[in-house]
Design a protein around this motif. Structure first.
Motif, PDB file in Angstrom:
ATOM      1  N   LEU A   3       0.837  -1.184   0.000  1.00 33.16           N
ATOM      2  CA  LEU A   3       0.000   0.000   0.000  1.00 33.16           C
ATOM      3  C   LEU A   3       0.875   1.238   0.000  1.00 33.16           C
ATOM      4  O   LEU A   3       1.765   1.373   0.845  1.00 33.16           O
ATOM      5  CB  LEU A   3      -0.909   0.006   1.226  1.00 33.16           C
ATOM      6  CG  LEU A   3      -1.855  -1.187   1.343  1.00 33.16           C
ATOM      7  CD1 LEU A   3      -2.482  -1.239   2.711  1.00 33.16           C
ATOM      8  CD2 LEU A   3      -2.930  -1.120   0.276  1.00 33.16           C
ATOM      9  N   ALA A   5       0.594   5.252   0.220  1.00 34.62           N
ATOM     10  CA  ALA A   5      -0.257   6.406   0.505  1.00 34.62           C
ATOM     11  C   ALA A   5       0.444   7.703   0.125  1.00 34.62           C
ATOM     12  O   ALA A   5       1.677   7.797   0.188  1.00 34.62           O
ATOM     13  CB  ALA A   5      -0.631   6.425   1.977  1.00 34.62           C
ATOM     14  N   CYS A  21      -4.384   6.192  -1.742  1.00 35.89           N
ATOM     15  CA  CYS A  21      -3.638   4.991  -1.398  1.00 35.89           C
ATOM     16  C   CYS A  21      -3.838   3.956  -2.496  1.00 35.89           C
ATOM     17  O   CYS A  21      -4.965   3.516  -2.744  1.00 35.89           O
ATOM     18  CB  CYS A  21      -4.092   4.430  -0.056  1.00 35.89           C
ATOM     19  SG  CYS A  21      -3.275   2.893   0.394  1.00 35.89           S
ATOM     20  N   TRP A  35      -8.842   3.763   6.241  1.00 34.34           N
ATOM     21  CA  TRP A  35      -7.849   4.673   6.814  1.00 34.34           C
ATOM     22  C   TRP A  35      -7.958   4.648   8.339  1.00 34.34           C
ATOM     23  O   TRP A  35      -9.059   4.730   8.892  1.00 34.34           O
ATOM     24  CB  TRP A  35      -8.079   6.099   6.317  1.00 34.34           C
ATOM     25  CG  TRP A  35      -7.865   6.263   4.851  1.00 34.34           C
ATOM     26  CD1 TRP A  35      -8.798   6.150   3.858  1.00 34.34           C
ATOM     27  CD2 TRP A  35      -6.625   6.561   4.203  1.00 34.34           C
ATOM     28  NE1 TRP A  35      -8.221   6.362   2.634  1.00 34.34           N
ATOM     29  CE2 TRP A  35      -6.888   6.614   2.820  1.00 34.34           C
ATOM     30  CE3 TRP A  35      -5.327   6.793   4.647  1.00 34.34           C
ATOM     31  CZ2 TRP A  35      -5.896   6.893   1.890  1.00 34.34           C
ATOM     32  CZ3 TRP A  35      -4.339   7.071   3.723  1.00 34.34           C
ATOM     33  CH2 TRP A  35      -4.618   7.121   2.359  1.00 34.34           C
ATOM     34  N   CYS A  94      -3.136   3.799   5.549  1.00 42.41           N
ATOM     35  CA  CYS A  94      -4.036   3.093   4.653  1.00 42.41           C
ATOM     36  C   CYS A  94      -4.007   1.612   5.009  1.00 42.41           C
ATOM     37  O   CYS A  94      -2.952   1.076   5.357  1.00 42.41           O
ATOM     38  CB  CYS A  94      -3.569   3.311   3.212  1.00 42.41           C
ATOM     39  SG  CYS A  94      -4.459   2.376   1.979  1.00 42.41           S
ATOM     40  N   GLY A 105      -0.165   0.385   5.154  1.00 39.40           N
ATOM     41  CA  GLY A 105       0.810   1.226   4.498  1.00 39.40           C
ATOM     42  C   GLY A 105       1.690   1.904   5.534  1.00 39.40           C
ATOM     43  O   GLY A 105       1.477   1.763   6.744  1.00 39.40           O
TER      44      GLY A 105
END
Length: 114
Positions: A3, A5, A21, A35, A94, A105
């Protein structure tokens, strides 16, 4: 799933930011994207999530100000943040998973100045 972002930064109170993301890797298993955020000396908390069918869930403290959306063709989730407040200052993460967050992320910093 990886991921990535982007979109964080510094904004004044009342301003707006849009986080993005993008997911890559084993994306077939992704149902839920979302999120979370973590402010200094506070626990990580859910901000918003969205399923592949478009069902959304928001924390009470962002209802009416933040909007989560998703582009399944691009494997990307967005968070439009309006009417930002200093208490929204945090690192935003994310997430992706099936029923809940499984992959995370690295986070993007959002700072709201008063």
């Amino acid at each position: 799933v990886q991921l990535q972002a982007s979109g964080g930064g510094l904004v004044q109170t009342g301003g707006s930011l849009r986080l993005s993301c993008a997911a890559s890797g084993s994306i077939v298993s992704i149902n839920n994207m979302g999120w979370y955020r973590q402010a200094p000396e506070k626990q990580r908390e859910l901000v918003a999530s969205i399923t592949i069918s478009g069902s959304t869930n928001y924390a009470d403290f962002v209802k009416g100000r933040f909007t989560i959306s998703r582009d399944n063709a691009k494997n990307t989730v967005y968070l439009q943040m309006n009417s930002l407040k200093p208490e929204d200052t945090a690192v935003y993460y994310c997430t992706a998973g099936f029923l809940g967050p499984r992959d995370w992320g690295k986070g993007t910093l959002v700072t709201v100045s008063s």
